[in-house]
Design an enzyme around this catalytic site. Structure first.
Site, PDB file in Angstrom:
ATOM      1  N   ASP A 289       0.843  -1.190   0.000  1.00 41.19           N
ATOM      2  CA  ASP A 289       0.000   0.000   0.000  1.00 41.19           C
ATOM      3  C   ASP A 289       0.883   1.246   0.000  1.00 41.19           C
ATOM      4  O   ASP A 289       1.980   1.220  -0.554  1.00 41.19           O
ATOM      5  CB  ASP A 289      -0.926  -0.043   1.226  1.00 41.19           C
TER       6      ASP A 289
ATOM      7  N   HIS B  46      -3.635   5.947   3.405  1.00 39.34           N
ATOM      8  CA  HIS B  46      -4.424   4.762   3.049  1.00 39.34           C
ATOM      9  C   HIS B  46      -3.911   3.506   3.745  1.00 39.34           C
ATOM     10  O   HIS B  46      -4.672   2.722   4.331  1.00 39.34           O
ATOM     11  CB  HIS B  46      -4.371   4.596   1.525  1.00 39.34           C
TER      12      HIS B  46
ATOM     13  N   SER C 259     -11.242  -1.000  -0.523  1.00 40.00           N
ATOM     14  CA  SER C 259      -9.966  -0.897   0.185  1.00 40.00           C
ATOM     15  C   SER C 259     -10.121  -1.246   1.656  1.00 40.00           C
ATOM     16  O   SER C 259      -9.148  -1.608   2.317  1.00 40.00           O
ATOM     17  CB  SER C 259      -9.404   0.533   0.075  1.00 40.00           C
TER      18      SER C 259
END
Length: 1346
Positions: free
Chosen positions: A51, A274, A460
């Site tokens: 990520d 994220h 996600s």
């Protein structure tokens, strides 16, 4: 405890927040599972997070539930945090422990550091290159505000001095006071212009690396002070657990890694928030707030940053490949990847193959990935999550827990799929979304965001939720069945996937995927733990459809008749990472694998799930696989609707286990469209969470679809306003699904339609390009959280005009500019088309560049080894030369062989960077290419790097051209006509006007006038180049691509200097050969004045020629002196006081003045003649006039050159005292100057002033601003008079307008030195420091690595 107070409505507030939904675990049985088995909470498992990089400072990500370090390692897989280090150096004075950093700062080292070798390596990194965008934005705002305040103090002080000077105006004219006021006024203006030049490049951080006898360590000068005397030196995190702060104010944390024997320092800082959120969902552990725990709080994490700082956190091929290596190196049990992109082709690509074969099959890592957020239309899953074998694709589920805690709704809806969630099947018929998990969470967030927890929605979030559930299962398996430290005994990914799909809870997904049920999956694993073939997955390939992984009948021809298909099923055995060649000492592992394949057999019962599918009842499968026939008859299915079925294969000996493989079948039988080219879906009624899909066969020849939604007001008072998704999509082979789609949010029941609207109707209309013959899905869905029912009508209309003979795909019309007129016939195959108004415009110029250099070599880093072969990855570096002709050049660079691909790419990586002439990177693009703007006109270098494991494959690309698409500021219009004659004239009777319509099926010719005026074409367009644009025929049809071949250039008659014909005059019959020879010898001797190396010989030659010239004309005499002057004043573009100019020698400077004065005296009169000729017209000039003009022009040029040399020499004399006392700061800022004795020379400034004034009279205004020779000759006067502000004005203007070219590098250096000198003399240290900082970034010594 007292009762809660009642509200005004009489209701008492709840005393407990619904914390169970903050990070949903109940719907997946995860919370019950951990309560039931407290030690099966993920402990003993390692989860890799591919990520944006986990933040080391995030809450909940410090320790596991059993006290271990939560994150095993932080790895920047992209290389965007790499710092290239110098060769080992030693302190010049060991007692002082000081080094000079790359910033130029002296670095004071910590005496407590243990460095047995005494060797150090230095490097530097710009903080903005490794800071997340949020941090960078915050820092930029603070730094700009701080700088602006200091700059304003300077400006205010200057303004105050000017105001004071204006108040003290003398009663009598005072030249000195007037000049002083003018200087102050110039300083105020300069400070105002400098404010516009502010450019924050961010902190420039020095790095020092050394070996402490056990490991490498590094210290970073985050304060930019140079003082590291008390700084801590951090080691590699995986060895030490060391964490540092790049910015205390911004709470930005980092860790370190060292590669290639410390030739590279890797500063690992998160590229975005994220990853931290994802990691928190998987495995956060909050000892004091267990309600905020992740799904598997006992799991350890591996942070693998695949998002690249250089390309706004986009994943890169390099990052993905290195991440795969890191997964294997750290023996990760699971990997989560909440990243992905639309792919042109599913299940292909070098990285996809490597993950499938090596990471998953051989090393038994369970790989989980998000399906994407591109729904609700079908076939919108991204790569790798929804398109790749071996990777579990996860969709986003929303249930009661989330509604209450995350979404603040006053009422609930049934469990459903988030509207925006991507849906299967993949383009090749595979399921796409394998399973669902909760798609929202309030979880850990980076410290730099100044939020402990954060709410986010998306697949996600569903992917890490599932990954956490699987970590619970793997943790349980390890504790009950062992295999913790043995790769071969790890539970296989296939076994886990079989278990979760067999036990998933169905909740209404159209394709049959369910919600993960953790405890049920564990009971399944336990029940079938001893079953022989539970670790096997089956690959399904449908032969007739290109070995697709499922049966997908999407277009009209697919379901027009019964399909007879051959399906091949192959068992896929998990690998053994320990298995080696037979000759190895432990080849026994390979033998066991072979024996397992030999022993394998499966007696399968085949069962179709729908009556329109027929298959054989039984199938015997060996290790090589088996083919069977299937009949799919969709002819009787209702058109326009989605139909789903499957062929399931059961182990005849264990039917209760569920199917061992499944062949998904998806049929989207489209509705035909009649001659009206219109289809309507009226009265579509929507209940909450309901999705309506209709499928339409787009007519062949259609290029545009117009979609209209209408909603009446009848139900408005009873229904809340609603947001609807309109998603229309077509699939084209080997194109991303985003190529032909319309996606919009439509508001239904807007308040303006609710009250007093009567029978008012809402209408929403939009359009999209389509391809004829392919099915169009029209998907309409209320947003998942809408609570009431609604009814709408949908209408789809098709239009199309195509070149006659063209089919499906909209082609480009090609026009050859050399043909004067070009014809293309057009037809309207769908319906009559009206309001035909052709508009042809070109807005892009494409040029192709061949590489100037091409080198293939191993990448040369320990990180870059191919996982399958163990060999070094190869790289091809291509270099291209690019020149832009204007500022703000907008262009796009393309290399179609490798760009715009990630997961499906055959190469390991494609990266491109553009560097200016100073080697500064001004643009970087990896995988995808987009438009870039090059702000300054100049010379650029494009460096392309392609990585692949085979040097042989790269060899074929060594001469690959790169395409440069320039965006034109003004589009070029092509004239069109429907008549050949009217293309040229309107005077011929019968020339056809533009027709108002094209009848269906008819052909209409269109003529293009191709001889575009040369002035309308781009100045750098060369014959054969291609210009691109569009051809619009009507508003209702799609624009067609238009390509124009640039024609050959016109050849204008050459003209001589006077403007007459270029034809050579015949030589005069009485030509004097001896005179011509004499003239040639004279010119040769003048040339040799500058070529002779021996000073005595040169002086002798000059004396002889001067003596000869005195007997001739003044022009020849002046030419000889000018040649002599050239040998003395050798650096006319250098500052007069610099060593390069050599004018610091008073005698030499005086000699220059003496010779210059002689040239001026000899040239002034003929130069005046040149001024007279400047306004004279060229027509009618006689040969004698031409000769006189040429002589006059030569005299003027010699005069200007002599005056320039004189001004430079006088400037050196006038500034000797000034530079003898030059401060250290000024010397540092402006370069190295001649150290000469101060010597007073009466009137030197006055002489210089007179010389500059005369030079200005002979130099036009443009040259005064642009000519470096004029500026370095005239500006010393202002410097000598200490009018630094006035001197800065032309310097700054010149630097702002000067192109970045190799040819003017010396000039730019000169003017930069002069700028820095003047700023130093003004004592504006704020700006001298600013430009010094900019220089560190703007002029690197080497190209940055790609």
């Amino acid at each position: 405890m007292s009762a809660p107070a009642a509200t005004s409505s009489g209701m008492s507030p709840r005393t407990e927040f619904p914390t169970a939904g903050l990070l949903p675990r109940a719907d997946t049985q995860a919370s019950d599972f951990v309560r039931k088995y407290p030690t099966y909470d993920g402990r003993g498992t390692i989860v890799a997070i591919l990520d944006t990089g986990i933040d080391p400072g995030a809450k909940g990500l410090q320790l596991t539930s059993d006290g271990k370090r939560k994150v095993l390692d932080f790895v920047d897989c992209t290389g965007s945090g790499d710092v290239a280090l110098s060769a080992p150096i030693k302190c010049t004075d060991e007692a002082q422990l000081e080094l000079k950093g790359l910033s130029g700062r002296v670095l004071k080292l910590n005496p407590q550091w243990h460095n047995p070798s005494g060797e150090w390596r230095v490097g530097a990194k710009r903080l903005y290159d490794i800071a997340p965008s949020q941090v960078k934005t915050g820092m930029q705002a603070e730094r700009k505000d701080r700088f602006a305040k200091n700059a304003q103090l300077l400006a205010d002080a200057a303004s105050a001095r000017l105001a004071e000077a204006n108040q003290l105006k003398p009663s009598k004219p005072d030249t000195g006071a007037t000049e002083a006021r003018a200087e102050l006024d110039a300083q105020v203006a300069v400070l105002a212009s400098l404010a516009d030049m502010y450019a924050d490049q961010g902190p420039f951080l020095d790095c020092v690396v050394f070996h402490d006898g056990e490991q490498w360590r590094a210290a970073i000068d985050t304060a930019e002070s140079g003082d590291l005397s008390e700084a801590a030196a951090l080691g590699a995190y995986k060895l030490t657990g060391d964490v540092g702060q790049l910015s205390k104010r911004q709470l930005l944390y980092y860790t370190l890694n060292f590669y290639d024997d410390a030739r590279t320092l890797s500063i690992v800082a998160s590229v975005g928030s994220h990853s931290t959120h994802v990691a928190g969902i998987v495995a956060a552990h909050h000892p004091d707030e267990p309600q905020n725990n992740g799904v598997a709080p006992g799991a350890q994490l591996l942070s693998l940053m695949i998002g690249d700082h250089r390309v706004d956190s986009l994943e890169t091929g390099v990052g993905l490949t290195r991440a795969a290596n890191a997964i294997v190196e750290h023996r990760a049990d699971l990997a989560n990847m909440s990243f992905g992109e639309p792919s042109t082709t599913p299940n292909v690509g070098q990285w996809v193959q490597m993950v499938r074969n090596e990471v998953v099959a051989r090393h038994r890592c369970i790989f989980v990935s998000s399906a994407g957020n591109e729904g609700p239309a079908l076939s919108t899953t991204g790569a790798p999550g929804g398109t790749t074998d071996g990777i579990i694709g996860v969709g986003a589920f929303v249930g009661y827990e989330q509604i209450k805690a995350d979404h603040a709704m006053y009422d609930t809806v049934k469990d459903t799929v988030y509207t925006w969630c991507s849906r299967g099947p993949a383009a090749d018929g595979a399921l796409g979304v394998d399973i669902y998990a909760p798609g929202s969470a309030i979880a850990s967030y980076p410290a730099y965001t100044q939020q402990r927890l954060h709410l986010a929605n998306g697949t996600s979030m569903s992917s890490p939720n599932l990954c956490g559930c699987l970590a619970l299962l793997v943790s349980a398996w390890k504790q009950e069945f062992g295999g913790c430290n043995d790769a071969a005994l790890k539970v296989s990914p296939y076994r886990i996937k079989n278990a979760i799909m067999a036990t998933a809870k169905l909740f209404g997904d159209e394709l049959g995927a369910g919600l993960v049920q953790t405890d049920a999956a564990w009971q399944y694993l336990r029940k079938y733990a001893e079953r022989r073939y539970e670790d096997i997955e089956y690959a399904v390939r449908v032969v007739e459809t290109g070995n697709s992984r499922g049966i997908y009948l999407r277009n009209a021809e697919d379901s027009a008749c019964a399909r007879h298909l051959q399906v091949f099923v192959t068992p896929m055995f998990p690998g053994d990472a320990r298995a080696k060649l037979e000759c190895d000492s432990d080849g026994r592992k390979g033998e066991l694998q072979s024996q397992a394949r030999f022993d394998y057999e499966q007696r399968v019962i085949l069962v179709p799930s729908a009556p329109w599918v027929r298959v054989p009842e039984a199938l015997y499968v060996s290790s090589e696989g088996r083919m069977f026939s299937a009949k799919v008859d969709a002819t009787q299915l209702e058109p326009g609707r989605l139909h789903v079925a499957s062929i399931q294969g059961f182990d005849s000996a264990c039917v209760d286990r569920g199917p061992i493989f499944s062949v998904p079948i998806t049929v989207t039988k489209p509705l035909p469209v009649d001659a009206s080219a219109c289809v309507r879906f009226n009265g579509l009624r929507f209940l909450p969470t309901e999705v309506v899909r209709r499928f339409v066969a787009v007519p062949v020849g259609a290029t545009k679809a117009h979609i209209t939604i209408r909603a009446g007001n009848a139900a408005a008072p009873a229904s809340a306003p609603a947001v609807f998704y309109l998603h229309c999509l077509q699939l084209a082979r080997q194109e991303r699904f985003t190529k032909y789609q319309l996606k919009a949010r439509v508001n239904i029941g807007h308040p303006s339609y609710v009250s007093g609207a009567g029978t008012a109707e809402q209408c929403y209309a939009n359009s999209m390009d389509v391809i004829g013959g392919a099915t169009l899905e029209v998907c309409v869905a209320p947003f998942w959280s809408q609570l009431d029912a609604h009814e709408i009508d949908v209408c789809v209309e098709f239009n199309g005009i195509l070149p006659a003979g063209a089919a499906e795909h909209t082609p480009a019309v090609v026009v050859n500019g050399n043909c004067m007129v070009a014809r293309t016939d057009f037809t309207a195959p769908v319906r009559p088309e009206y309001d035909i108004k052709p508009e042809a415009s070109l807005d892009t110029l494409r040029k192709a560049l061949r590489p100037s250099e091409a080198v293939i070599s191993p990448v040369g880093s320990e990180r870059d080894v191919h996982l399958a072969t163990g060999a070094a990855i190869q790289k091809l570096v291509l270099e291209y030369k690019l020149e832009t002709k204007s500022d703000n050049a907008a262009l796009r660079l393309r290399m179609p062989a490798v760009d715009s691909q990630i997961y499906e790419n055959w190469a390991d990586d494609f990266a491109l960077a553009v560097f200016d002439v100073n080697k500064r990177r001004v643009a970087a693009q990896i995988s995808y290419t987009n438009k870039i703007t090059l702000k300054k006109k100049g010379d650029y270098v494009i460096r392309v790097q392609i990585r692949h494991r085979s040097a042989k494959d790269l060899e074929a690309l060594k001469d690959t051209p790169i395409l440069v698409d320039y965006s034109l500021g003004t589009a070029v219009k092509l004239s069109t006509s429907f008549s050949f004659a009217s293309t040229f004239t309107s005077t011929v009777a019968g020339t056809a006007p533009t027709p108002s319509f094209i009848a269906r099926g008819s052909r209409v010719p269109l003529f293009f006038k191709t001889d575009v005026a040369a002035s309308a074409l781009p100045s750098d367009a060369a014959p054969g180049d291609i210009m691109y644009g569009s051809l619009a025929l009507s508003k209702k049809t799609a624009k067609l691509g238009l390509e124009y071949i640039v024609p050959a250039k016109s050849i204008a008659p050459a003209a001589d200097a006077s403007g007459g014909s270029s034809e050579k005059a015949a030589p005069a019959e009485d030509a004097n050969d001896s005179k011509a020879l004499s003239e040639a010898v004279r010119k040769l001797r003048i040339e040799w004045i500058g070529k002779l190396k021996d000073e005595a010989e040169r002086s002798k030659l000059v004396a002889e020629m001067v003596s000869d010239a005195k007997d001739r004309d003044d022009g020849e005499h002046a030419a000889v002196l000018a040649a002599q002057l050239d040998t003395i004043d050798v650096a006319r573009k250098a500052l007069p006081w610099s060593k390069e100019a050599k004018l610091g020698d008073t005698a030499l400077a005086s000699r220059v003045v003496e010779i210059a004065d002689k040239i001026v005296g000899l040239s002034r009169t003929p130069a005046l003649t040149a001024k007279l000729y400047e306004n004279q017209t060229k027509d009618g000039s006689t040969d004698e006039d031409k000769k006189l003009k040429q002589q006059a022009d030569s005299a003027k040029a010699r005069l200007v050159a002599a005056l320039t040399a004189k001004c430079r020499a006088l400037g050196s004399l006038a500034t000797q005292t000034l530079f003898a006392n030059l401060s250290t700061a000024a010397s540092d800022a402006s370069g190295e100057f001649v150290d000469i004795e101060a010597e007073e020379e009466s009137g030197s400034i006055e002489k210089l002033e007179r010389a500059v004034a005369e030079l200005a009279r002979w130099t036009d205004k443009k040259a005064q601003a642009d000519s470096i020779e004029y500026l370095v000759a005239s500006l010393p006067l202002l410097v000598a008079k200490q009018h630094y502000g006035k001197a800065l004005q032309p310097v700054l203007k010149w630097l702002a307008s000067a192109p970045l070219q190799k040819s003017n590098a010396a000039e730019r250096k000169t003017m930069t030195e002069l700028r820095d000198l003047l700023l130093a003399k003004l004592q504006w240290s704020l700006w001298t420091g600013h430009f010094r900082e900019l220089a560190l970034v703007e002029s690197p010594s080497v190209y940055e690595a790609l």
